[in-house]
Design a protein around this motif. Structure first.
Motif, short mmCIF file in Angstrom:
data_model
loop_
_atom_site.label_atom_id
_atom_site.label_comp_id
_atom_site.label_asym_id
_atom_site.label_seq_id
_atom_site.Cartn_x
_atom_site.Cartn_y
_atom_site.Cartn_z
N GLY A 26 109.41 -71.22 68.56
CA GLY A 26 108.90 -70.96 69.90
C GLY A 26 107.49 -70.40 69.93
N LEU A 27 106.98 -69.92 68.80
CA LEU A 27 105.62 -69.40 68.76
C LEU A 27 104.61 -70.55 68.79
CD1 LEU A 27 105.68 -66.60 66.04
CD2 LEU A 27 105.46 -66.30 68.48
N THR A 28 103.49 -70.34 69.47
CA THR A 28 102.40 -71.29 69.37
C THR A 28 101.70 -71.10 68.03
OG1 THR A 28 100.77 -69.78 70.33
CG2 THR A 28 102.05 -71.16 71.86
N GLY A 29 100.91 -72.09 67.62
CA GLY A 29 100.17 -71.96 66.38
C GLY A 29 99.26 -70.75 66.39
N TYR A 30 98.62 -70.49 67.53
CA TYR A 30 97.71 -69.35 67.62
C TYR A 30 98.48 -68.03 67.49
CZ TYR A 30 94.42 -65.97 69.53
OH TYR A 30 93.61 -64.86 69.70
N ASN A 31 99.63 -67.92 68.16
CA ASN A 31 100.42 -66.69 68.06
C ASN A 31 100.93 -66.46 66.65
OD1 ASN A 31 100.04 -66.03 70.73
ND2 ASN A 31 101.94 -66.97 71.43
N ALA A 32 101.30 -67.54 65.97
CA ALA A 32 101.73 -67.42 64.58
C ALA A 32 100.57 -66.96 63.71
CB ALA A 32 102.26 -68.77 64.08
N ALA A 33 99.37 -67.45 64.00
CA ALA A 33 98.19 -67.04 63.25
C ALA A 33 97.88 -65.56 63.47
CB ALA A 33 96.99 -67.90 63.65
N VAL A 34 98.04 -65.09 64.70
CA VAL A 34 97.81 -63.68 65.00
C VAL A 34 98.80 -62.81 64.23
CG1 VAL A 34 97.98 -61.91 66.80
CG2 VAL A 34 96.76 -64.05 67.25
N ARG A 35 100.06 -63.22 64.22
CA ARG A 35 101.07 -62.45 63.49
C ARG A 35 100.74 -62.40 62.00
NH1 ARG A 35 107.32 -64.07 64.07
NH2 ARG A 35 106.61 -65.92 62.95
N ALA A 36 100.33 -63.54 61.44
CA ALA A 36 99.96 -63.57 60.02
C ALA A 36 98.73 -62.71 59.74
CB ALA A 36 99.70 -65.02 59.59
N PHE A 37 97.78 -62.74 60.68
CA PHE A 37 96.55 -61.95 60.51
C PHE A 37 96.87 -60.46 60.48
CE2 PHE A 37 92.81 -59.73 62.05
CZ PHE A 37 91.78 -60.33 61.34
N ILE A 38 97.68 -60.01 61.43
CA ILE A 38 98.04 -58.59 61.49
C ILE A 38 98.80 -58.18 60.23
CG2 ILE A 38 99.51 -56.92 62.70
CD1 ILE A 38 98.74 -58.35 65.31
N THR A 39 99.64 -59.07 59.72
CA THR A 39 100.47 -58.75 58.56
C THR A 39 99.68 -58.75 57.26
OG1 THR A 39 102.39 -59.73 59.65
CG2 THR A 39 102.54 -59.42 57.27
N THR A 40 98.75 -59.70 57.10
CA THR A 40 98.13 -59.91 55.78
C THR A 40 96.64 -59.64 55.71
OG1 THR A 40 97.67 -62.26 56.19
CG2 THR A 40 99.85 -61.70 55.31
N ALA A 41 95.93 -59.63 56.85
CA ALA A 41 94.47 -59.63 56.77
C ALA A 41 93.79 -58.38 57.31
CB ALA A 41 93.91 -60.86 57.51
N ILE A 42 94.56 -57.38 57.73
CA ILE A 42 93.96 -56.14 58.22
C ILE A 42 94.18 -55.04 57.20
CG2 ILE A 42 94.05 -54.36 60.01
CD1 ILE A 42 94.74 -56.46 62.03
N GLU A 43 93.07 -54.40 56.83
CA GLU A 43 93.12 -53.31 55.85
C GLU A 43 92.60 -52.03 56.48
OE1 GLU A 43 92.50 -55.57 51.59
OE2 GLU A 43 90.72 -54.84 52.64
N GLY A 44 92.91 -50.91 55.82
CA GLY A 44 92.40 -49.62 56.26
C GLY A 44 93.34 -48.93 57.23
#
Length: 215
Positions: free
Chosen positions: A77-95
């Protein structure tokens, strides 16, 4: 505007004063409107908001590419963009909040089951970037898989997307735009001709645009 029918026991929908009527699966409901909170957001809430703000700043300019890059995955049910946001928050944010930074090597622009490019590497000569890989024909790999290259200029906060290469070509040459000293990050992934299968993101690395020699 709310609707009211059939008297006290009839269907109610919409807003009436401090309550809202609604119906779901033939069951009618009345619920009170949520009250605006006078409380200040907690540090945890602010931290979550900051992550979403950073995600939107980084990803919204390439929403179409992300819809393609995450089109292979069963998203539930997630759009591609929403899936990308979830992946970004999980793997690409540091600090730690409020000093969040982006981890470009772990940033995902695609996720799927298609085979990635083999022996992928890049070479910068002046402002000409050459990306090479090896093509080996085997089951599940197609000569006409499209190679998507995404270049992010961190200095100018601009993206460039190149879609002209195919897997069998083995190489792609690009003339880079930007100014001396600009910091660029580069990713690649593949997508089948029918866009049903996508490969995982591959991060090629970071480059800094050099000063060109006068001719």
């Amino acid at each position: 505007m709310g609707n009211y029918s059939k008297g006290a026991n009839g269907t109610i929908s919409g807003k009436f004063g401090s309550v809202v009527g609604s119906s779901w699966r033939k069951v009618n409901y009345l619920r009170s409107l949520p009250k605006k909170s006078a409380k200040k957001a907690s540090e945890l809430q602010l931290a979550v908001q900051a992550k979403f703000t950073l995600s939107a700043a980084m990803l919204s300019p390439i929403k179409d590419i992300l819809s393609l890059g995450f089109g292979d995955k069963k998203l539930g049910g997630l759009t591609g963009y929403n899936a990308a946001v979830r992946a970004f928050i999980t793997t690409a944010i540091e600090g730690d909040y409020p000093d969040y930074t982006v981890s470009y090597p772990t940033m995902q622009l695609s996720k799927g089951t298609l085979a990635p490019l083999r022996q992928l590497h890049m070479l910068l000569e002046g402002n000409m970037l050459t990306i090479n890989w090896i093509f080996i024909e085997k089951r599940g790999i197609h000569v006409d898989d499209k190679v998507i290259v995404v270049i992010y200029n961190k200095t100018s906060n601009l993206y460039d997307v190149e879609e002209s290469a195919v897997r069998a070509g083995g190489t792609l040459s690009l003339e880079l735009d930007g100014d001396v000293g600009d910091e660029l990050h580069i990713w690649a992934f593949c997508v089948t001709r029918d866009e049903r299968k996508v490969s995982p993101t591959q991060y090629l690395g970071k480059i800094t645009l050099p000063e060109l020699e006068a001719i």
